[in-house]
Design an enzyme around this catalytic site. Structure first.
Site, PDB file in Angstrom:
ATOM      1  N   ASN A   1      48.205  50.412  49.670  1.00 46.43           N
ATOM      2  CA  ASN A   1      47.649  50.986  48.723  1.00 46.43           C
ATOM      3  C   ASN A   1      46.076  51.486  48.954  1.00 46.43           C
ATOM      4  O   ASN A   1      45.140  51.761  48.101  1.00 46.43           O
ATOM      5  CB  ASN A   1      47.281  49.710  47.413  1.00 46.43           C
ATOM      6  CG  ASN A   1      46.732  48.630  47.598  1.00 46.43           C
ATOM      7  OD1 ASN A   1      46.218  48.374  48.926  1.00 46.43           O
ATOM      8  ND2 ASN A   1      46.377  47.869  46.712  1.00 46.43           N
TER       9      ASN A   1
ATOM     10  N   LEU B   1      41.672  57.368  50.562  1.00 49.19           N
ATOM     11  CA  LEU B   1      40.485  58.024  50.601  1.00 49.19           C
ATOM     12  C   LEU B   1      40.564  59.104  49.470  1.00 49.19           C
ATOM     13  O   LEU B   1      41.651  59.790  49.756  1.00 49.19           O
ATOM     14  CB  LEU B   1      40.159  58.421  51.543  1.00 49.19           C
ATOM     15  CG  LEU B   1      38.666  59.258  51.612  1.00 49.19           C
ATOM     16  CD1 LEU B   1      38.089  59.187  53.056  1.00 49.19           C
ATOM     17  CD2 LEU B   1      38.643  60.589  51.284  1.00 49.19           C
TER      18      LEU B   1
ATOM     19  N   HIS C   1      38.988  53.271  49.635  1.00 51.18           N
ATOM     20  CA  HIS C   1      39.437  51.976  49.475  1.00 51.18           C
ATOM     21  C   HIS C   1      40.235  51.360  50.665  1.00 51.18           C
ATOM     22  O   HIS C   1      41.193  51.799  51.140  1.00 51.18           O
ATOM     23  CB  HIS C   1      40.593  52.010  48.165  1.00 51.18           C
ATOM     24  CG  HIS C   1      41.275  50.685  47.657  1.00 51.18           C
ATOM     25  ND1 HIS C   1      42.329  50.547  47.582  1.00 51.18           N
ATOM     26  CD2 HIS C   1      40.773  49.483  47.900  1.00 51.18           C
ATOM     27  CE1 HIS C   1      42.854  49.190  47.309  1.00 51.18           C
ATOM     28  NE2 HIS C   1      41.585  48.793  47.776  1.00 51.18           N
TER      29      HIS C   1
ATOM     30  N   HIS D   1      36.558  43.136  46.862  1.00 52.63           N
ATOM     31  CA  HIS D   1      37.150  42.438  45.802  1.00 52.63           C
ATOM     32  C   HIS D   1      38.115  41.384  46.347  1.00 52.63           C
ATOM     33  O   HIS D   1      39.041  40.657  45.634  1.00 52.63           O
ATOM     34  CB  HIS D   1      37.815  43.176  44.855  1.00 52.63           C
ATOM     35  CG  HIS D   1      38.844  44.419  45.494  1.00 52.63           C
ATOM     36  ND1 HIS D   1      38.683  45.932  44.827  1.00 52.63           N
ATOM     37  CD2 HIS D   1      39.725  44.245  46.435  1.00 52.63           C
ATOM     38  CE1 HIS D   1      39.430  46.308  45.736  1.00 52.63           C
ATOM     39  NE2 HIS D   1      39.928  45.554  46.411  1.00 52.63           N
TER      40      HIS D   1
ATOM     41  N   HIS E   1      39.912  44.406  39.214  1.00 55.96           N
ATOM     42  CA  HIS E   1      39.782  45.243  40.533  1.00 55.96           C
ATOM     43  C   HIS E   1      40.680  46.596  40.698  1.00 55.96           C
ATOM     44  O   HIS E   1      40.426  47.389  41.440  1.00 55.96           O
ATOM     45  CB  HIS E   1      39.970  44.489  41.715  1.00 55.96           C
ATOM     46  CG  HIS E   1      41.498  44.220  42.349  1.00 55.96           C
ATOM     47  ND1 HIS E   1      42.352  43.840  41.410  1.00 55.96           N
ATOM     48  CD2 HIS E   1      42.003  44.479  43.507  1.00 55.96           C
ATOM     49  CE1 HIS E   1      43.752  43.480  42.042  1.00 55.96           C
ATOM     50  NE2 HIS E   1      43.411  44.160  43.193  1.00 55.96           N
ATOM     51  N   GLY E   2      41.509  46.666  39.858  1.00 51.28           N
ATOM     52  CA  GLY E   2      42.536  47.721  39.723  1.00 51.28           C
ATOM     53  C   GLY E   2      43.544  47.651  38.662  1.00 51.28           C
ATOM     54  O   GLY E   2      43.490  47.085  37.957  1.00 51.28           O
ATOM     55  N   ALA E   3      44.645  48.605  38.904  1.00 56.18           N
ATOM     56  CA  ALA E   3      45.640  48.646  37.992  1.00 56.18           C
ATOM     57  C   ALA E   3      46.568  47.303  38.135  1.00 56.18           C
ATOM     58  O   ALA E   3      46.991  46.828  36.892  1.00 56.18           O
ATOM     59  CB  ALA E   3      46.296  49.708  37.971  1.00 56.18           C
TER      60      ALA E   3
END
Lengths: 476, 151
Positions: free
Chosen positions: A202, A205, A234, A324, A399-401
């Site tokens: 995952n 850029l 990321h 994270h 931190h994300g989905a």
């Protein structure tokens, strides 16, 4: 997750009472739909974490929590060394200090659009991405140790980036207390060709457009306006962090037995903070944080080089860099008393609020930027830390989905080319060396990140500031 | 061949290796008439997380040795040794000759340097975990070796 087994505290907060060996409660932040969709394993894993020695406050689960190994991903737990508290490699994860940084290009969408294809092709050619890619930098033994002690500060000294970047990185670009000697030869060997590489899975850029502003005052203070183009990176500590995770997961299995720590799950392997293994892990993990900070700094440098050729008017000033997957020593209020505790955040972003003494001056009034990554096709979000986050979650947010579907299921549902074509039709250019990699990361395999950030905002963990949508993406 | 399961074994009708779902990561499972074969097939499953095994040549041998206090830990160590060799040698593997003597494993992994254009590697494996870690003999007498790997 069965909501009947939870006590509802508010529209966005749920509690599991401490019973049967739990030392503290579990508190989950989510709306009713998110919590209904959350795997039962999240509850089980969070409950297991509360049984570890020296845990204080509560074990918190963020709105994007999902089933991890040992600790849930999206889990936050703090331990007090004076109460026999532990540190756990599984509580940080394999990708130590995986994180997100966002750069302002200083350009508007209209300026970037005509050169978007050229730009993404040049980024794809310049930033090493995917399995089998190698970085351009080779470090000898002494240089590796300097990098592991110096982080982004080391990278800037080597010419990768600008001195003013450092103020806009957590820990000001250098995690103190790193012990390169505690990092195994294997871990250093895995990193030798991986400095300045993005990785796979995952990690990405993205070139993104600020598409919506929710809090105009804070957005202005962060330098964000609708139509602005930003770049978000990321990635984490690459092979070095992964190997440290592997090494210490094994060593902590033995340590837990040695110190008589009853583990409800093998993956919760841990060692007392005040033990040789515990101290070594902390030193190695901090070295991996520095590796991640240096890595994102080098990728920033490569990104600036590409922009300098294609869009030379771009500024690429750093907004902020957050991690994270970490364990950090921080001062928090525990039962009304300030205490220094070891806060594990696994798939959770630190979210210091206004006035926090560890924040650079520029964010003292707003709280820190909290950068939340989306998937290729959805949006990402920029939030800010709140004062309430301190008491709600040791100043932590999502931190994300979070995945809604396993990789296994994703490749059965979509083809990589289909995903790329569909995104291209929406104006999002994707470059990746692997179709299967793209299919595994299909936007539909993730939860709706919008629901996750709304829950974080409404629960008071962080404040919604801006939405950014992808224009182009490179990924492994 | 699919990248999600290996060939059928006549004795059990079960594939010699397969992937099983885990939300964020991937489960790898090997089956075999002996524990060594189950370990070898679990390694095939690990490699298939990265790329299609059919595309992998087996020209270069790499020797691997590991030792662990119990058989389940030995599986994790074995898979992690492969993850390490893949990372530092930039190789993918296709065949595994495994021998186990008590708590010690000795193996030759056969593979070749990774080529992005030919292997199309999808994702790198960060490490093998203790999640869903099991080494056992099922009711048909077939050995199973499995765990979740972090990707």
């Amino acid at each position: 997750m069965d909501i009947n087994r939870l006590t509802r505290l508010s529209e966005f907060a749920w509690r599991i009472e401490p019973v049967n060996g739990m030392r503290v409660p579990v508190i989950i932040y989510a709306d009713e739909t998110l919590i209904g969709d959350m795997d039962e394993k999240v509850r089980e894993q969070a409950v297991n974490v509360t049984m570890l020695p020296g845990i204080v406050g509560a074990c918190y689960a963020m709105p994007d929590a999902h089933w991890g190994y040992g600790f849930p991903i999206g889990g936050v737990a703090a331990f007090d060394a004076e109460q026999g508290g532990v540190v756990s490699a599984g509580g940080v994860g394999f990708d130590i200090s995986c994180g997100v940084r966002t750069l302002h290009t200083g350009l508007k969408r209209e300026q970037v659009d005509p050169l978007k294809k050229e730009l993404v092709d040049a980024l794809y050619a310049t930033v090493p991405v995917g399995v089998g890619s190698r970085g351009h930098i080779r470090l000898d033994h002494a240089q590796m140790d300097e990098m592991l002690s110096g982080g982004a500060e080391w990278a800037v000294r080597q010419g990768y980036g600008r001195p003013e970047d450092l103020e806009r990185i957590e820990e000001r670009g250098r995690m103190a207390g790193a012990k390169p000697d505690a990092v195994s030869v294997h871990a250093k060997e895995r990193q030798r060709a991986e400095m300045g590489t993005l990785g796979s899975g995952n990690h990405y850029l993205e070139v993104q457009e600020v598409s919506e502003i929710y809090d105009p005052a804070i957005a202005a203070s962060f330098g964000l306006a609708t139509g602005d183009v930003v770049v978000t990176i990321h990635c984490g500590s690459r092979g070095l962090g992964h190997q440290i995770g592997t090494d210490f997961l094994k060593r902590m299995q033995a340590a837990a037995v040695q110190y008589g720590i009853a583990l409800p799950d093998r993956e919760l392997a841990c060692a007392p903070i005040e033990s040789p293994v515990g101290r070594e892990y902390l030193g190695a993990m901090r070295a991996a944080i520095n590796c991640a900070l240096a890595n994102r700094q080098i990728i920033t440098h490569l990104t600036r080089k590409v922009f300098a050729e294609i869009l030379p008017e771009a500024r690429l000033d750093l907004l902020y860099d957050v991690s994270h997957n970490t364990c950090k020593v921080e001062e928090h209020l525990i039962q009304g008393r300030k205490k220094r505790v070891y806060v594990h955040r696994k798939g959770a972003t630190r979210a210091f609020g206004p006035g926090h003494p560890d924040l650079p001056k520029v964010f003292r009034e707003t709280g820190q930027p909290v950068l939340i990554g989306g998937s290729m096709g959805t949006a990402s979000y920029i939030l800010s830390g709140t004062a309430s986050g301190e008491t709600l979650s040791f100043a932590s947010a999502c931190h994300g989905a979070g995945r809604a579907m396993s990789r296994h299921q994703a490749v059965r549902t979509w083809g990589g080319r289909e995903v790329v074509d569909e995104l291209a039709a929406r104006g999002i250019i994707v470059r990746s060396p692997s179709w299967r990699g793209v299919a595994e990361e299909a936007p539909g395999a993730y939860k709706d990140v919008h629901d996750v950030v709304i829950a974080a905002d409404r629960a008071g963990l962080a404040r919604l500031v801006a939405k950014v949508t992808p224009m182009a993406c490179i990924k492994g | 061949m699919s990248t999600e399961t290996g060939q059928l074994q006549p004795a059990t009708d079960a594939p010699s290796w397969e992937h099983f779902p885990h939300m964020a990561d991937m489960g790898v499972r090997g089956r075999g008439a002996t524990i060594e074969k189950a370990f070898a097939h679990a390694a095939e499953a690990l490699n298939a997380v990265i790329c299609d095994p059919v595309q992998v040549g087996t020209t270069t041998p790499v020797e691997i040795r590991c030792e662990a206090p119990d058989i389940e830990s030995l599986l994790v160590d074995w898979l992690n040794a492969l993850v390490y060799e893949m990372a530092v040698r930039q190789m993918v593997f296709g065949r595994f000759d495994v021998s186990i003597d008590g708590s010690a494993l000795h193996a030759i992994a056969w593979g070749e340097p990774v080529e992005r254009e030919r292997h199309h590697p999808a994702v790198e494996v960060k490490g093998a975990t203790y999640t869903e870690l099991k080494v056992y003999r099922d009711e048909n007498g077939v050995w199973i070796a499995q765990c979740v790997v972090d990707v």
